[in-house]
Write a protein that holds these residues in place. Structure first.
Motif, short mmCIF file in Angstrom:
data_model
loop_
_atom_site.label_atom_id
_atom_site.label_comp_id
_atom_site.label_asym_id
_atom_site.label_seq_id
_atom_site.Cartn_x
_atom_site.Cartn_y
_atom_site.Cartn_z
N GLU A 203 0.84 -1.19 0.00
CA GLU A 203 0.00 0.00 0.00
C GLU A 203 0.88 1.24 0.00
OE1 GLU A 203 -2.83 -0.03 3.17
OE2 GLU A 203 -3.69 -1.96 2.58
N VAL A 204 0.70 2.09 -1.00
CA VAL A 204 1.55 3.27 -1.17
C VAL A 204 0.66 4.50 -1.29
CG1 VAL A 204 3.34 4.36 -2.57
CG2 VAL A 204 3.26 1.86 -2.37
N ASP A 205 0.84 5.45 -0.38
CA ASP A 205 0.04 6.68 -0.40
C ASP A 205 0.61 7.67 -1.41
OD1 ASP A 205 -1.89 8.61 0.36
OD2 ASP A 205 -1.79 7.95 2.45
N GLU A 206 0.09 8.87 -1.43
CA GLU A 206 0.42 9.86 -2.45
C GLU A 206 1.83 10.40 -2.31
OE1 GLU A 206 -1.12 14.06 -0.70
OE2 GLU A 206 -2.70 12.65 -1.22
N SER A 207 2.31 11.04 -3.37
CA SER A 207 3.60 11.75 -3.41
C SER A 207 4.76 10.83 -3.05
CB SER A 207 3.57 12.96 -2.47
OG SER A 207 2.55 13.85 -2.84
N ALA A 222 4.02 -4.29 2.96
CA ALA A 222 4.58 -2.98 3.30
C ALA A 222 3.50 -1.92 3.21
CB ALA A 222 5.74 -2.65 2.37
N ARG A 223 3.60 -0.91 4.08
CA ARG A 223 2.68 0.21 4.08
C ARG A 223 3.50 1.50 4.06
NH1 ARG A 223 0.46 -3.56 2.88
NH2 ARG A 223 -1.33 -4.63 3.81
N ILE A 224 3.26 2.32 3.05
CA ILE A 224 4.08 3.52 2.84
C ILE A 224 3.17 4.74 2.87
CG2 ILE A 224 5.57 4.72 1.20
CD1 ILE A 224 6.51 1.98 0.23
N GLY A 225 3.52 5.72 3.71
CA GLY A 225 2.71 6.91 3.89
C GLY A 225 2.95 7.96 2.81
N LYS A 226 2.49 9.16 3.10
CA LYS A 226 2.59 10.28 2.16
C LYS A 226 4.01 10.87 2.15
CE LYS A 226 -2.23 11.82 2.82
NZ LYS A 226 -2.64 10.75 3.74
N VAL A 258 6.28 -0.63 8.04
CA VAL A 258 5.37 0.50 7.86
C VAL A 258 6.21 1.77 7.88
CG1 VAL A 258 3.44 1.81 8.84
CG2 VAL A 258 3.46 -0.70 8.98
N LEU A 259 6.16 2.56 6.81
CA LEU A 259 6.85 3.84 6.75
C LEU A 259 5.80 4.94 6.84
CD1 LEU A 259 9.08 1.92 5.75
CD2 LEU A 259 9.71 3.65 4.05
N GLU A 260 5.87 5.72 7.89
CA GLU A 260 4.91 6.81 8.05
C GLU A 260 5.26 7.97 7.12
OE1 GLU A 260 3.47 5.86 12.63
OE2 GLU A 260 4.79 7.58 12.27
N ASP A 261 4.47 9.03 7.17
CA ASP A 261 4.63 10.16 6.26
C ASP A 261 6.02 10.79 6.39
OD1 ASP A 261 1.98 9.67 5.77
OD2 ASP A 261 1.23 11.50 6.75
N ASP A 262 6.51 11.33 5.26
CA ASP A 262 7.72 12.16 5.21
C ASP A 262 8.98 11.42 5.62
OD1 ASP A 262 6.28 14.63 4.49
OD2 ASP A 262 5.47 14.49 6.52
N VAL A 263 9.02 10.13 5.38
CA VAL A 263 10.23 9.33 5.66
C VAL A 263 11.14 9.32 4.43
CG1 VAL A 263 11.07 6.96 6.06
CG2 VAL A 263 9.19 7.89 7.45
N VAL A 264 12.44 9.41 4.66
CA VAL A 264 13.44 9.28 3.59
C VAL A 264 14.33 8.09 3.94
CG1 VAL A 264 15.33 10.36 2.33
CG2 VAL A 264 13.43 11.76 3.17
N VAL A 265 14.54 7.19 2.96
CA VAL A 265 15.42 6.04 3.15
C VAL A 265 16.49 6.08 2.08
CG1 VAL A 265 15.56 3.55 3.41
CG2 VAL A 265 13.43 4.73 4.02
#
Length: 315
Positions: A203-207, A222-226, A258-265
């Motif tokens: 699941e991949v959110d916007e931007s 995996a769950r990926i935020g905005k 789970v990656l919450e919003d505004d994460v950089v990897v």
């Protein structure tokens, strides 16, 4: 008659082709009997037809970039109508094949395959405007996040991360609507074309922006935020696979990060298991991470230590 004049057996006889074909037939038959009820062989989805479907869908999402060069503002809607009609009909057939394949592999027959395929195709078609809106946010994120990007058009044409995400968003819709095999075929086509491996269940959110992209792996749960950004060779994977009492893998459990919003990897980082990377965190290059981190974390490798040894010290 000399040895040179003696008749030469056909190559297939020399190689024992007939025996090989018979052995392969026996193995194939045994395998099919174990997988399908009553030994009936249903038609399989076509990888090549699926590739053509993806090309058609991508051209309807971005017709100026991937449609015919002679398109004009007045002819775009007609082009979309034609391509969508053709592509959705083909998609419906591939979905019907997947459903029938599942029915033959199952102990209990399912509902009418044709009706269900039509239902899934219609729901998928209705999702295309939402997919386009999400993709526009991804392209804006790429432009904002990459100083090398000159225009949005360059990003749409050239960026492998964007190409992979376009196909992922299409595949994800099919996955959640009930056509997971077709979704996986699309994901593997994207993988082969871009070097980016995103399971359609993720699941991949916007931007969302994948910069460079080669070697990125994103697992099924995996769950990926905005506003999340990943660089090349990042893995969002499972730490371990749980098994039941018989030793068989337990499937379907949440096992990826789970990656919450505004994460950089950053490049080469490996994040494993059902852990949460808190909002606004930065995960440095080549980090190996198996524990959750709170919002605003800055995780880097341990600093390298430099030691000097004199007169044989350290041996």
């Amino acid at each position: 008659m000399t040895a040179q004049d003696a008749p030469v057996a056909p190559l297939q006889d020399q190689m024992g082709v007939g025996k090989i074909v018979a052995e392969l037939r026996a193995l194939r038959t045994a395998s099919q009997k174990s997988r399908y009820r009553n030994g009936v062989l249903p038609a399989l989805p076509s990888r090549e037809e699926t590739r053509a479907i993806v090309a058609g869908l991508v051209s309807t999402l971005y017709p100026r970039h991937f449609g015919p060069p002679e398109l004009t503002p007045n002819s775009v809607d007609g082009f979309l109508t034609y391509v969508l009609d053709k592509t959705l009909r083909s998609l419906e057939e591939q979905i019907r094949r997947e459903l029938k394949l599942n029915a033959h592999a199952s102990e209990t027959p399912t509902i009418d395959d044709a009706a269900r395929a039509t239902e899934i195709t219609a729901a998928f078609a209705q999702s295309l405007p939402k997919v386009r809106a999400l993709l526009d946010s991804d392209i804006r994120a790429a432009f904002k996040g990459d100083p090398a990007a000159r225009t949005h058009d360059e990003i749409i044409f050239c960026y492998p991360g964007v190409a992979a995400v376009i196909r992922h968003r299409l595949a994800h819709q099919l996955y959640i609507l009930g056509a997971p095999m077709l979704a996986r075929i699309i994901a593997e086509i994207a993988h082969s074309e871009t070097g980016i491996d995103i399971h359609p269940g993720a699941e991949v959110d916007e931007s969302f922006f994948i910069d460079h992209g080669t070697g990125v792996v994103i697992g099924e749960t995996a769950r990926i935020g905005k506003h999340v950004r990943l660089y090349q060779a990042v893995t969002l994977g499972a730490k371990r696979f749980e098994t039941d009492e018989a030793g068989a893998l337990i499937k379907g459990k949440a096992r990826h990060p789970v990656l919450e919003d505004d994460v950089v990897v950053y490049a080469g980082a490996t994040i494993l298991g059902r852990i949460t990377i808190g909002r606004g965190s930065s995960i440095g290059g080549n980090v190996w991470l198996t524990q959750s981190v709170p919002p605003g974390s800055n995780i880097t490798q341990a600093k390298a230590r430099s030691d000097s040894f004199d007169n044989g010290g350290g041996i």
